[in-house]
Design a protein around this motif. Structure first.
Motif, PDB file in Angstrom:
ATOM      1  N   LYS A  46       4.127  39.159 -34.360  1.00  0.00           N
ATOM      2  CA  LYS A  46       3.138  39.693 -34.288  1.00  0.00           C
ATOM      3  C   LYS A  46       3.447  41.353 -34.566  1.00  0.00           C
ATOM      4  O   LYS A  46       4.368  41.932 -34.094  1.00  0.00           O
ATOM      5  N   ARG A  47       2.631  42.141 -35.321  1.00  0.00           N
ATOM      6  CA  ARG A  47       2.755  43.338 -35.712  1.00  0.00           C
ATOM      7  C   ARG A  47       1.678  44.227 -34.676  1.00  0.00           C
ATOM      8  O   ARG A  47       0.633  43.816 -34.818  1.00  0.00           O
ATOM      9  N   MET A  48       2.250  44.996 -34.041  1.00  0.00           N
ATOM     10  CA  MET A  48       1.657  45.771 -32.919  1.00  0.00           C
ATOM     11  C   MET A  48       1.665  47.311 -33.104  1.00  0.00           C
ATOM     12  O   MET A  48       2.801  47.888 -33.545  1.00  0.00           O
ATOM     13  N   LEU A  49       0.540  47.882 -32.983  1.00  0.00           N
ATOM     14  CA  LEU A  49       0.718  49.455 -32.837  1.00  0.00           C
ATOM     15  C   LEU A  49       0.482  49.815 -31.489  1.00  0.00           C
ATOM     16  O   LEU A  49      -0.491  49.497 -30.871  1.00  0.00           O
ATOM     17  N   ASP A  50       1.482  50.774 -30.813  1.00  0.00           N
ATOM     18  CA  ASP A  50       1.272  51.496 -29.626  1.00  0.00           C
ATOM     19  C   ASP A  50       0.626  52.633 -29.619  1.00  0.00           C
ATOM     20  O   ASP A  50       1.209  53.529 -30.299  1.00  0.00           O
ATOM     21  N   ALA A  51      -0.639  52.975 -29.744  1.00  0.00           N
ATOM     22  CA  ALA A  51      -1.312  54.128 -29.942  1.00  0.00           C
ATOM     23  C   ALA A  51      -1.400  54.864 -28.921  1.00  0.00           C
ATOM     24  O   ALA A  51      -2.275  54.787 -27.986  1.00  0.00           O
ATOM     25  N   GLY A  52      -0.494  55.955 -28.950  1.00  0.00           N
ATOM     26  CA  GLY A  52      -0.469  56.891 -27.674  1.00  0.00           C
ATOM     27  C   GLY A  52       0.636  56.402 -26.746  1.00  0.00           C
ATOM     28  O   GLY A  52       0.458  55.992 -25.804  1.00  0.00           O
ATOM     29  N   CYS A  53       1.714  56.233 -27.232  1.00  0.00           N
ATOM     30  CA  CYS A  53       2.845  55.491 -26.751  1.00  0.00           C
ATOM     31  C   CYS A  53       3.369  56.238 -25.630  1.00  0.00           C
ATOM     32  O   CYS A  53       4.220  55.667 -24.706  1.00  0.00           O
ATOM     33  N   ALA A  54       3.191  57.529 -25.339  1.00  0.00           N
ATOM     34  CA  ALA A  54       3.785  58.331 -24.337  1.00  0.00           C
ATOM     35  C   ALA A  54       5.272  58.264 -24.490  1.00  0.00           C
ATOM     36  O   ALA A  54       5.833  58.193 -25.408  1.00  0.00           O
ATOM     37  N   ALA A  55       6.111  58.026 -23.265  1.00  0.00           N
ATOM     38  CA  ALA A  55       7.617  57.721 -23.202  1.00  0.00           C
ATOM     39  C   ALA A  55       7.856  56.387 -23.466  1.00  0.00           C
ATOM     40  O   ALA A  55       9.025  56.056 -23.390  1.00  0.00           O
ATOM     41  N   GLY A  56       7.083  55.606 -24.083  1.00  0.00           N
ATOM     42  CA  GLY A  56       7.382  54.060 -24.610  1.00  0.00           C
ATOM     43  C   GLY A  56       7.310  53.093 -23.599  1.00  0.00           C
ATOM     44  O   GLY A  56       8.384  52.113 -24.170  1.00  0.00           O
ATOM     45  N   TRP A  57       6.941  53.059 -22.709  1.00  0.00           N
ATOM     46  CA  TRP A  57       7.065  51.939 -21.535  1.00  0.00           C
ATOM     47  C   TRP A  57       6.304  50.693 -22.219  1.00  0.00           C
ATOM     48  O   TRP A  57       6.831  49.739 -22.126  1.00  0.00           O
ATOM     49  N   TYR A  58       5.129  50.922 -22.726  1.00  0.00           N
ATOM     50  CA  TYR A  58       4.620  49.700 -23.348  1.00  0.00           C
ATOM     51  C   TYR A  58       5.174  49.260 -24.778  1.00  0.00           C
ATOM     52  O   TYR A  58       5.532  48.154 -25.095  1.00  0.00           O
ATOM     53  N   THR A  59       5.844  50.112 -25.312  1.00  0.00           N
ATOM     54  CA  THR A  59       6.595  49.838 -26.698  1.00  0.00           C
ATOM     55  C   THR A  59       7.810  48.990 -26.452  1.00  0.00           C
ATOM     56  O   THR A  59       7.933  47.983 -26.926  1.00  0.00           O
ATOM     57  N   GLU A  60       8.519  49.250 -25.197  1.00  0.00           N
ATOM     58  CA  GLU A  60       9.536  48.469 -24.691  1.00  0.00           C
ATOM     59  C   GLU A  60       9.039  47.046 -24.362  1.00  0.00           C
ATOM     60  O   GLU A  60       9.673  45.929 -24.787  1.00  0.00           O
ATOM     61  N   LYS A  61       7.855  47.281 -23.764  1.00  0.00           N
ATOM     62  CA  LYS A  61       7.548  45.768 -22.965  1.00  0.00           C
ATOM     63  C   LYS A  61       6.910  44.894 -24.127  1.00  0.00           C
ATOM     64  O   LYS A  61       7.174  43.677 -24.193  1.00  0.00           O
ATOM     65  N   LEU A  62       6.397  45.404 -25.070  1.00  0.00           N
ATOM     66  CA  LEU A  62       6.036  44.743 -26.275  1.00  0.00           C
ATOM     67  C   LEU A  62       6.881  44.250 -27.180  1.00  0.00           C
ATOM     68  O   LEU A  62       7.113  42.996 -27.559  1.00  0.00           O
ATOM     69  N   VAL A  63       7.942  44.911 -27.596  1.00  0.00           N
ATOM     70  CA  VAL A  63       9.293  44.595 -28.050  1.00  0.00           C
ATOM     71  C   VAL A  63       9.934  43.322 -27.446  1.00  0.00           C
ATOM     72  O   VAL A  63      10.192  42.465 -27.896  1.00  0.00           O
ATOM     73  N   ASP A  64       9.887  43.535 -25.862  1.00  0.00           N
ATOM     74  CA  ASP A  64      10.552  42.364 -25.305  1.00  0.00           C
ATOM     75  C   ASP A  64       9.877  40.978 -25.269  1.00  0.00           C
ATOM     76  O   ASP A  64      10.407  40.105 -25.199  1.00  0.00           O
ATOM     77  N   ARG A  65       8.421  41.246 -25.779  1.00  0.00           N
ATOM     78  CA  ARG A  65       7.823  39.956 -25.903  1.00  0.00           C
ATOM     79  C   ARG A  65       7.947  39.543 -27.368  1.00  0.00           C
ATOM     80  O   ARG A  65       7.263  38.502 -27.567  1.00  0.00           O
ATOM     81  N   GLY A  66       8.825  40.012 -28.104  1.00  0.00           N
ATOM     82  CA  GLY A  66       8.926  39.618 -29.439  1.00  0.00           C
ATOM     83  C   GLY A  66       8.289  40.394 -30.520  1.00  0.00           C
ATOM     84  O   GLY A  66       8.314  39.944 -31.640  1.00  0.00           O
ATOM     85  N   ALA A  67       7.276  41.349 -30.315  1.00  0.00           N
ATOM     86  CA  ALA A  67       6.425  41.961 -31.343  1.00  0.00           C
ATOM     87  C   ALA A  67       7.265  42.937 -32.279  1.00  0.00           C
ATOM     88  O   ALA A  67       8.519  43.461 -31.843  1.00  0.00           O
ATOM     89  N   GLN A  68       6.722  43.051 -33.377  1.00  0.00           N
ATOM     90  CA  GLN A  68       7.514  44.081 -34.213  1.00  0.00           C
ATOM     91  C   GLN A  68       6.429  45.438 -34.069  1.00  0.00           C
ATOM     92  O   GLN A  68       5.285  45.293 -34.235  1.00  0.00           O
ATOM     93  N   VAL A  69       6.943  46.323 -33.293  1.00  0.00           N
ATOM     94  CA  VAL A  69       6.027  47.471 -32.731  1.00  0.00           C
ATOM     95  C   VAL A  69       6.168  48.779 -33.557  1.00  0.00           C
ATOM     96  O   VAL A  69       7.464  49.302 -33.662  1.00  0.00           O
ATOM     97  N   THR A  70       4.978  49.262 -33.884  1.00  0.00           N
ATOM     98  CA  THR A  70       5.074  50.808 -34.319  1.00  0.00           C
ATOM     99  C   THR A  70       4.414  51.443 -33.307  1.00  0.00           C
ATOM    100  O   THR A  70       3.367  51.208 -32.729  1.00  0.00           O
ATOM    101  N   ALA A  71       5.146  52.452 -32.862  1.00  0.00           N
ATOM    102  CA  ALA A  71       4.590  53.433 -31.630  1.00  0.00           C
ATOM    103  C   ALA A  71       4.559  54.763 -32.137  1.00  0.00           C
ATOM    104  O   ALA A  71       5.048  55.479 -32.751  1.00  0.00           O
ATOM    105  N   VAL A  72       3.504  55.189 -31.870  1.00  0.00           N
ATOM    106  CA  VAL A  72       2.806  56.730 -32.242  1.00  0.00           C
ATOM    107  C   VAL A  72       2.459  57.520 -31.037  1.00  0.00           C
ATOM    108  O   VAL A  72       1.888  56.992 -30.159  1.00  0.00           O
ATOM    109  N   ASP A  73       2.611  58.964 -31.083  1.00  0.00           N
ATOM    110  CA  ASP A  73       2.144  59.853 -30.161  1.00  0.00           C
ATOM    111  C   ASP A  73       2.166  61.172 -30.822  1.00  0.00           C
ATOM    112  O   ASP A  73       2.888  61.593 -31.815  1.00  0.00           O
ATOM    113  N   MET A  74       0.986  61.957 -30.274  1.00  0.00           N
ATOM    114  CA  MET A  74       0.998  63.288 -31.037  1.00  0.00           C
ATOM    115  C   MET A  74       2.005  64.390 -30.675  1.00  0.00           C
ATOM    116  O   MET A  74       2.105  65.407 -31.146  1.00  0.00           O
ATOM    117  N   SER A  75       2.410  64.081 -29.418  1.00  0.00           N
ATOM    118  CA  SER A  75       3.528  64.726 -28.738  1.00  0.00           C
ATOM    119  C   SER A  75       4.947  64.379 -29.241  1.00  0.00           C
ATOM    120  O   SER A  75       5.243  63.505 -29.248  1.00  0.00           O
TER     121      SER A  75
END
Length: 235
Positions: A46-75
């Motif tokens: 599954k391809r997933m966008l972490d929209a507003g990833c902050a310091a990447g907590w969700y990014t890591e969890k989604l990757v751990d579940r097998g997703a292909q993740v793009t993480a973005v944040d304005m900061s």
């Protein structure tokens, strides 16, 4: 105001990276369990966008579940913290969700946006872009401040307005002025329905571990929610 929000979260990046993930019960034992419960445990292919990833907590969890993740944040500092967390396991970019996004139509199976959209004043372009980059049948899952909580911070006390609020956060001994936009529940739901098909509206409840660690705040949340979660699909 956009620059002020970016500056604020650049300053907060260190706290998010080093303490929020372990110390903030409103994240760890309230919003995050409720959001993750709405996603499959197996996100392989599954391809997933972490929209507003902050310091990447969700990014890591989604990757751990097998997703292909793009993480973005304005900061830039938040994006850098996410890169330190996940390395090359995700595509991490510094992007503004209030602008056109550099992704092709129908790129993602899921967009997950945790406690981010209330920093955007006008949701039209953001939701139009989310709709464009989701695959048909793709899911948008987002959480925001609950409007019944935010109205308590209002100066105008006009529930039906969209209002700039400046909240005060204390992190690691420092006080930060954090601007965001309060809006009524009807606007949140109407804007979602303008672009997506609604699947669920969730007012989360804190976990039992929250109760063990802070009974007083647990009881407050059981009577009045702080966050709102909306799950929707692209037709």
């Amino acid at each position: 105001m956009k620059d002020k929000i970016k500056e604020t979260f650049n300053s907060l990046a260190g706290a998010y990276e080093h303490s929020v993930d372990t110390e903030n019960l409103y994240n760890n034992e309230y919003e995050r369990p409720a959001m993750l419960a709405q996603l499959p445990k197996d996100l392989s292919e599954k391809r997933m966008l972490d929209a507003g990833c902050a310091a990447g907590w969700y990014t890591e969890k989604l990757v751990d579940r097998g997703a292909q993740v793009t993480a973005v944040d304005m900061s830039p500092e938040m994006a850098a913290a996410t890169k330190r967390r996940v390395g090359d396991r995700a595509d991490v970019r510094c992007l503004d969700l209030a602008s056109a996004l550099p992704f092709e139509d129908g790129t993602f199976d899921y967009i997950v946006s945790s406690l981010t959209l209330h920093y955007i004043e006008d949701w039209d372009l953001t939701f139009k872009e989310f709709q464009r980059i989701l695959k048909p049948g793709g899911t948008l899952l987002f959480s925001v401040h609950h409007p019944f909580t935010d109205i308590k911070l209002s100066r105008e006390m006009n529930y039906f307005s969209t209002e700039l609020i400046v909240d005060k956060w204390k992190k690691e001994g420092k006080v930060y002025n954090v601007p965001f936009f309060r809006r009524p529940l009807g606007d949140i739901l109407a804007k979602t329905l303008q672009y997506f098909s609604m699947e669920d509206v969730i007012e989360p409840k804190p976990t039992e571990r929250f109760k063990e660690l802070d009974t007083e705040r647990y009881e407050r949340l059981m009577k009045a929610p702080n966050f709102l979660i909306v799950k929707s699909k692209k037709q």
